[in-house]
Motif scaffolding. Structure first.
Motif, PDB file in Angstrom:
ATOM      1  N   ILE A 358      -8.362 -14.034  -6.140  1.00 36.18           N
ATOM      2  CA  ILE A 358      -9.458 -14.376  -5.232  1.00 36.18           C
ATOM      3  C   ILE A 358      -9.160 -13.940  -3.796  1.00 36.18           C
ATOM      4  O   ILE A 358      -9.941 -13.175  -3.202  1.00 36.18           O
ATOM      5  N   PRO A 359      -8.047 -14.367  -3.175  1.00 38.89           N
ATOM      6  CA  PRO A 359      -7.774 -13.893  -1.812  1.00 38.89           C
ATOM      7  C   PRO A 359      -7.500 -12.399  -1.742  1.00 38.89           C
ATOM      8  O   PRO A 359      -7.800 -11.762  -0.728  1.00 38.89           O
ATOM      9  N   SER A 360      -6.952 -11.819  -2.822  1.00 44.95           N
ATOM     10  CA  SER A 360      -6.666 -10.382  -2.789  1.00 44.95           C
ATOM     11  C   SER A 360      -7.966  -9.569  -2.793  1.00 44.95           C
ATOM     12  O   SER A 360      -8.067  -8.539  -2.099  1.00 44.95           O
ATOM     13  N   LEU A 361      -8.967 -10.005  -3.547  1.00 44.99           N
ATOM     14  CA  LEU A 361     -10.264  -9.316  -3.557  1.00 44.99           C
ATOM     15  C   LEU A 361     -10.957  -9.436  -2.203  1.00 44.99           C
ATOM     16  O   LEU A 361     -11.533  -8.461  -1.702  1.00 44.99           O
ATOM     17  N   TYR A 362     -10.893 -10.623  -1.626  1.00 46.09           N
ATOM     18  CA  TYR A 362     -11.504 -10.815  -0.307  1.00 46.09           C
ATOM     19  C   TYR A 362     -10.837  -9.913   0.735  1.00 46.09           C
ATOM     20  O   TYR A 362     -11.521  -9.257   1.541  1.00 46.09           O
ATOM     21  N   ALA A 363      -9.511  -9.860   0.715  1.00 44.37           N
ATOM     22  CA  ALA A 363      -8.787  -9.066   1.698  1.00 44.37           C
ATOM     23  C   ALA A 363      -9.070  -7.579   1.517  1.00 44.37           C
ATOM     24  O   ALA A 363      -9.223  -6.836   2.501  1.00 44.37           O
ATOM     25  N   PHE A 364      -9.172  -7.108   0.260  1.00 39.61           N
ATOM     26  CA  PHE A 364      -9.443  -5.696   0.015  1.00 39.61           C
ATOM     27  C   PHE A 364     -10.794  -5.285   0.597  1.00 39.61           C
ATOM     28  O   PHE A 364     -10.922  -4.234   1.238  1.00 39.61           O
ATOM     29  N   HIS A 365     -11.802  -6.121   0.387  1.00 38.77           N
ATOM     30  CA  HIS A 365     -13.137  -5.788   0.890  1.00 38.77           C
ATOM     31  C   HIS A 365     -13.218  -5.944   2.404  1.00 38.77           C
ATOM     32  O   HIS A 365     -13.824  -5.115   3.093  1.00 38.77           O
ATOM     33  N   ALA A 366     -12.589  -6.996   2.949  1.00 40.13           N
ATOM     34  CA  ALA A 366     -12.722  -7.295   4.377  1.00 40.13           C
ATOM     35  C   ALA A 366     -11.869  -6.372   5.246  1.00 40.13           C
ATOM     36  O   ALA A 366     -12.288  -6.004   6.356  1.00 40.13           O
ATOM     37  N   TYR A 367     -10.688  -6.003   4.756  1.00 35.36           N
ATOM     38  CA  TYR A 367      -9.750  -5.276   5.609  1.00 35.36           C
ATOM     39  C   TYR A 367      -9.355  -3.904   5.067  1.00 35.36           C
ATOM     40  O   TYR A 367      -8.620  -3.170   5.727  1.00 35.36           O
ATOM     41  N   GLY A 368      -9.851  -3.541   3.876  1.00 39.96           N
ATOM     42  CA  GLY A 368      -9.465  -2.267   3.285  1.00 39.96           C
ATOM     43  C   GLY A 368      -9.960  -1.056   4.040  1.00 39.96           C
ATOM     44  O   GLY A 368      -9.401   0.037   3.912  1.00 39.96           O
ATOM     45  N   SER A 369     -11.010  -1.228   4.854  1.00 40.91           N
ATOM     46  CA  SER A 369     -11.549  -0.102   5.612  1.00 40.91           C
ATOM     47  C   SER A 369     -10.788   0.152   6.904  1.00 40.91           C
ATOM     48  O   SER A 369     -11.066   1.130   7.604  1.00 40.91           O
ATOM     49  N   THR A 370      -9.823  -0.700   7.236  1.00 41.89           N
ATOM     50  CA  THR A 370      -9.076  -0.562   8.491  1.00 41.89           C
ATOM     51  C   THR A 370      -8.349   0.771   8.560  1.00 41.89           C
ATOM     52  O   THR A 370      -8.431   1.498   9.559  1.00 41.89           O
ATOM     53  N   SER A 371      -7.623   1.100   7.514  1.00 42.03           N
ATOM     54  CA  SER A 371      -6.896   2.369   7.442  1.00 42.03           C
ATOM     55  C   SER A 371      -6.603   2.679   5.990  1.00 42.03           C
ATOM     56  O   SER A 371      -6.701   1.806   5.118  1.00 42.03           O
ATOM     57  N   LYS A 372      -6.207   3.923   5.731  1.00 40.60           N
ATOM     58  CA  LYS A 372      -5.912   4.311   4.351  1.00 40.60           C
ATOM     59  C   LYS A 372      -4.690   3.560   3.823  1.00 40.60           C
ATOM     60  O   LYS A 372      -4.653   3.166   2.653  1.00 40.60           O
ATOM     61  N   VAL A 373      -3.683   3.362   4.666  1.00 40.44           N
ATOM     62  CA  VAL A 373      -2.483   2.641   4.240  1.00 40.44           C
ATOM     63  C   VAL A 373      -2.818   1.205   3.854  1.00 40.44           C
ATOM     64  O   VAL A 373      -2.373   0.692   2.818  1.00 40.44           O
ATOM     65  N   THR A 374      -3.632   0.539   4.694  1.00 41.11           N
ATOM     66  CA  THR A 374      -4.047  -0.833   4.391  1.00 41.11           C
ATOM     67  C   THR A 374      -4.862  -0.874   3.108  1.00 41.11           C
ATOM     68  O   THR A 374      -4.689  -1.762   2.267  1.00 41.11           O
ATOM     69  N   ASN A 375      -5.754   0.103   2.942  1.00 38.78           N
ATOM     70  CA  ASN A 375      -6.583   0.166   1.750  1.00 38.78           C
ATOM     71  C   ASN A 375      -5.731   0.310   0.496  1.00 38.78           C
ATOM     72  O   ASN A 375      -5.957  -0.369  -0.512  1.00 38.78           O
ATOM     73  N   ILE A 376      -4.742   1.183   0.555  1.00 39.12           N
ATOM     74  CA  ILE A 376      -3.859   1.405  -0.600  1.00 39.12           C
ATOM     75  C   ILE A 376      -3.087   0.139  -0.954  1.00 39.12           C
ATOM     76  O   ILE A 376      -3.025  -0.259  -2.127  1.00 39.12           O
ATOM     77  N   ALA A 377      -2.526  -0.523   0.061  1.00 45.55           N
ATOM     78  CA  ALA A 377      -1.723  -1.725  -0.191  1.00 45.55           C
ATOM     79  C   ALA A 377      -2.578  -2.825  -0.808  1.00 45.55           C
ATOM     80  O   ALA A 377      -2.187  -3.445  -1.815  1.00 45.55           O
ATOM     81  N   LEU A 378      -3.759  -3.063  -0.231  1.00 41.76           N
ATOM     82  CA  LEU A 378      -4.619  -4.134  -0.738  1.00 41.76           C
ATOM     83  C   LEU A 378      -5.216  -3.788  -2.096  1.00 41.76           C
ATOM     84  O   LEU A 378      -5.436  -4.669  -2.934  1.00 41.76           O
ATOM     85  N   MET A 379      -5.464  -2.499  -2.326  1.00 39.05           N
ATOM     86  CA  MET A 379      -5.979  -2.075  -3.629  1.00 39.05           C
ATOM     87  C   MET A 379      -4.947  -2.326  -4.723  1.00 39.05           C
ATOM     88  O   MET A 379      -5.276  -2.815  -5.814  1.00 39.05           O
ATOM     89  N   MET A 380      -3.689  -2.027  -4.461  1.00 36.41           N
ATOM     90  CA  MET A 380      -2.641  -2.235  -5.453  1.00 36.41           C
ATOM     91  C   MET A 380      -2.408  -3.718  -5.716  1.00 36.41           C
ATOM     92  O   MET A 380      -2.195  -4.130  -6.863  1.00 36.41           O
ATOM     93  N   ILE A 381      -2.459  -4.535  -4.658  1.00 30.22           N
ATOM     94  CA  ILE A 381      -2.298  -5.982  -4.830  1.00 30.22           C
ATOM     95  C   ILE A 381      -3.447  -6.537  -5.673  1.00 30.22           C
ATOM     96  O   ILE A 381      -3.242  -7.367  -6.574  1.00 30.22           O
ATOM     97  N   SER A 382      -4.666  -6.070  -5.399  1.00 33.51           N
ATOM     98  CA  SER A 382      -5.817  -6.515  -6.194  1.00 33.51           C
ATOM     99  C   SER A 382      -5.648  -6.104  -7.650  1.00 33.51           C
ATOM    100  O   SER A 382      -5.919  -6.888  -8.573  1.00 33.51           O
ATOM    101  N   GLY A 383      -5.199  -4.872  -7.887  1.00 40.29           N
ATOM    102  CA  GLY A 383      -4.987  -4.420  -9.252  1.00 40.29           C
ATOM    103  C   GLY A 383      -3.937  -5.247  -9.972  1.00 40.29           C
ATOM    104  O   GLY A 383      -4.065  -5.541 -11.164  1.00 40.29           O
ATOM    105  N   LEU A 384      -2.901  -5.651  -9.254  1.00 38.19           N
ATOM    106  CA  LEU A 384      -1.844  -6.477  -9.843  1.00 38.19           C
ATOM    107  C   LEU A 384      -2.402  -7.800 -10.358  1.00 38.19           C
ATOM    108  O   LEU A 384      -2.154  -8.191 -11.514  1.00 38.19           O
TER     109      LEU A 384
END
Length: 501
Positions: A358-384
């Protein structure tokens, strides 16, 4: 008169060499006999490859979505792309119930091989529309429906085959590692479909379709679904208990056997559904798979519609980047399997992962557009966290429940139970991408609200089992503490899931 000393124990006879057997696949009859453990490695490798190819052939629709929406009528409306997705997943989920029932009755090798070759042809059929310049929505919906029906042969078959060869204390970890085939298939499917997209979107379907058909040929020639097919005795039902080890599995199975006496009658769907825990885990997987498959089908499209670091991605780049969600999924599946083995608590592990999603999905959508590095990190955490419980339930949990003590060891239910759980989950997998096609028009905020709500419901579905497992964990801990204080060896934790794990 003094009693004579006891006779020394008789030395164990060396394992018998594997005899030639009429059930052995044609390819194995043509090569020298090899050991039981070598056969288990071959089974793991072939089933891993088989299901990786199944998943690779499911990725093209997500990769070509933007190309279709920009240049290929009638797909200018993204909602129509959702209709092809739901056609595939609806027929996949409906076919799953019948496939599991058949898988416990037919030769799994032939059933799986035929399903793979047929799936390859059906996947390629969708791509034929490009080469024939077909613009009929009905054609693409029917092609996806046929593909979904044929692909339902895969999962019940591979889980049943692995369950026939593996059981014991480390089943969760073994199947967690093995389940990386899902993410490996998604990754390879994305890379292949994106790589050939520049030649025309039809190739993104034809190439994966050809690869899975070739995999079906390999399965036909080299995969032995049962130990008795190649001259080893089947694992006795009692060996599915938590107290058995891989070495015990080997010592029993290598003893030999003709095979026919080991085959047991398959159970009916209703009897399998009545096994304790099947309905609960099936309900949980409905919502968990809804979340996972929404990412599977819509993540590349979402990435092309979202400015990441102020820039929009191309279709090809989004396809490449989306594979990192599945990289996180590989880690999640292994971690969930290991944790569930250590805790002896499948439901608790799955629930923890779903709540953390739940928090990982929220963070990916809310902060994933900040930068590509942030997007990659949050995307992998969500996938986990999204794929961890999905992997655990469809592998170790399904195998546990397919050998449940209520079956009394007189029935085969692995494929049927796997099909019921994954088939129910696939209904959610069909619903998620379909609904996303409509609500994405109102903005991606609505999509992520839906995903977060479904993740919460998935965790909540397991509340009853989590409570029982928590009480059992506490009781086992108290027993170990008492035994330690009294100098008694730890007899081992009590098995959960009704004694079948």
């Amino acid at each position: 008169m003094a009693e004579p000393p006891p006779a020394p124990p008789m030395p164990k006879a060396p394992p018998r060499p594997r005899p030639r057997h009429h059930h052995a696949p044609p390819g194995l009859r043509a090569v020298p006999a090899f050991s039981y453990n070598a056969h288990r490695s071959l089974v793991l490798g072939l089933t891993f490859l088989a299901y990786a190819l199944y998943h690779a052939s499911r990725k093209p629709p997500s990769i070509v979505k933007r190309a279709l929406s920009e240049s290929w009528p009638p797909f200018y409306d993204p909602a129509l792309l959702g209709e092809t997705d739901v056609a595939f997943l609806a027929f996949y989920s409906l076919g799953m119930f019948g496939a599991g029932h058949l898988g416990d009755r037919l030769d799994l090798r032939l059933f799986l091989a035929a399903g793979m070759v047929g799936s390859g042809a059906a996947v390629a059929l969708f791509g034929v529309g490009y080469f024939l310049s077909l613009h009929s929505l009905a054609f693409y919906v029917v092609a996806q429906a046929i593909a979904g029906l044929l692909q339902s042969t895969g999962w019940p078959s591979v889980v049943a085959i692995v369950g026939n060869w593996f059981c014991g204390r480390r089943r969760g970890l073994i199947m967690g590692v093995w389940n990386a085939h899902t993410s490996v298939g998604n990754i390879s499917g994305s890379l292949i479909a994106a790589a050939v997209l520049k030649y025309g979107w039809g190739w993104s379907f034809v190439v994966p379709g050809g690869l899975i058909a070739i995999g079906g040929v390999l399965v036909f020639f080299f995969l032995a679904p049962y130990p008795e097919d190649v001259g080893f005795a089947p694992l006795p039902p009692k060996q599915a208990s938590e107290t058995s080890t891989d070495e015990e599995d080997r010592s029993i199975s290598i003893a030999g056997g003709t095979g026919e006496e080991g085959r047991r009658d398959a159970v009916g769907i209703w009897k399998a559904f009545s096994i304790p825990g099947v309905f609960t885990f099936a309900a949980c997987l409905f919502f968990a798979k809804l979340v996972a498959y929404t990412f599977l089908y819509w993540l590349p499209f979402y990435l092309t519609q979202t400015a990441i670091g102020g820039e929009y991605m191309s279709v090809t780049d989004a396809g490449y980047l989306s594979v990192l969600f599945d990289v996180g999924g590989i880690i999640g599946g292994i971690l969930a399997g290991f944790m569930s083995d250590q805790l002896d608590a499948r439901a608790t592990t799955a629930a923890i992962f779903m709540y953390l999603a739940i928090p990982s999905l929220y963070a990916f959508h809310a902060y994933g557009s900040t930068s590509k590095v942030t997007n990659i990190a949050l995307m992998m955490i969500s996938g986990l966290f999204v794929n961890g419980p999905y992997a655990l339930i469809t592998t170790a949990v399904s195998a546990d429940l397919g050998t449940h003590k209520s079956l009394k060891g007189d029935s085969r239910a692995l494929a049927t139970v796997t099909a019921i759980i994954d088939g129910t989950g696939s209904l959610g997998a069909a619903l998620g991408p379909f609904v996303t096609g409509f609500i994405s028009k109102t903005g991606w905020d609505s999509v992520f609200i839906m995903l977060i709500l479904c993740a919460f419901i998935a965790g909540a579905c397991l509340s009853g089992l989590v409570k029982a497992e928590t009480l059992q964990i506490i009781q086992n801990w108290r027993n170990r503490s008492t035994n330690t204080q009294n100098g008694i060896a730890d007899p081992g934790a009590e098995p959960l899931l009704g004694g079948s794990t």
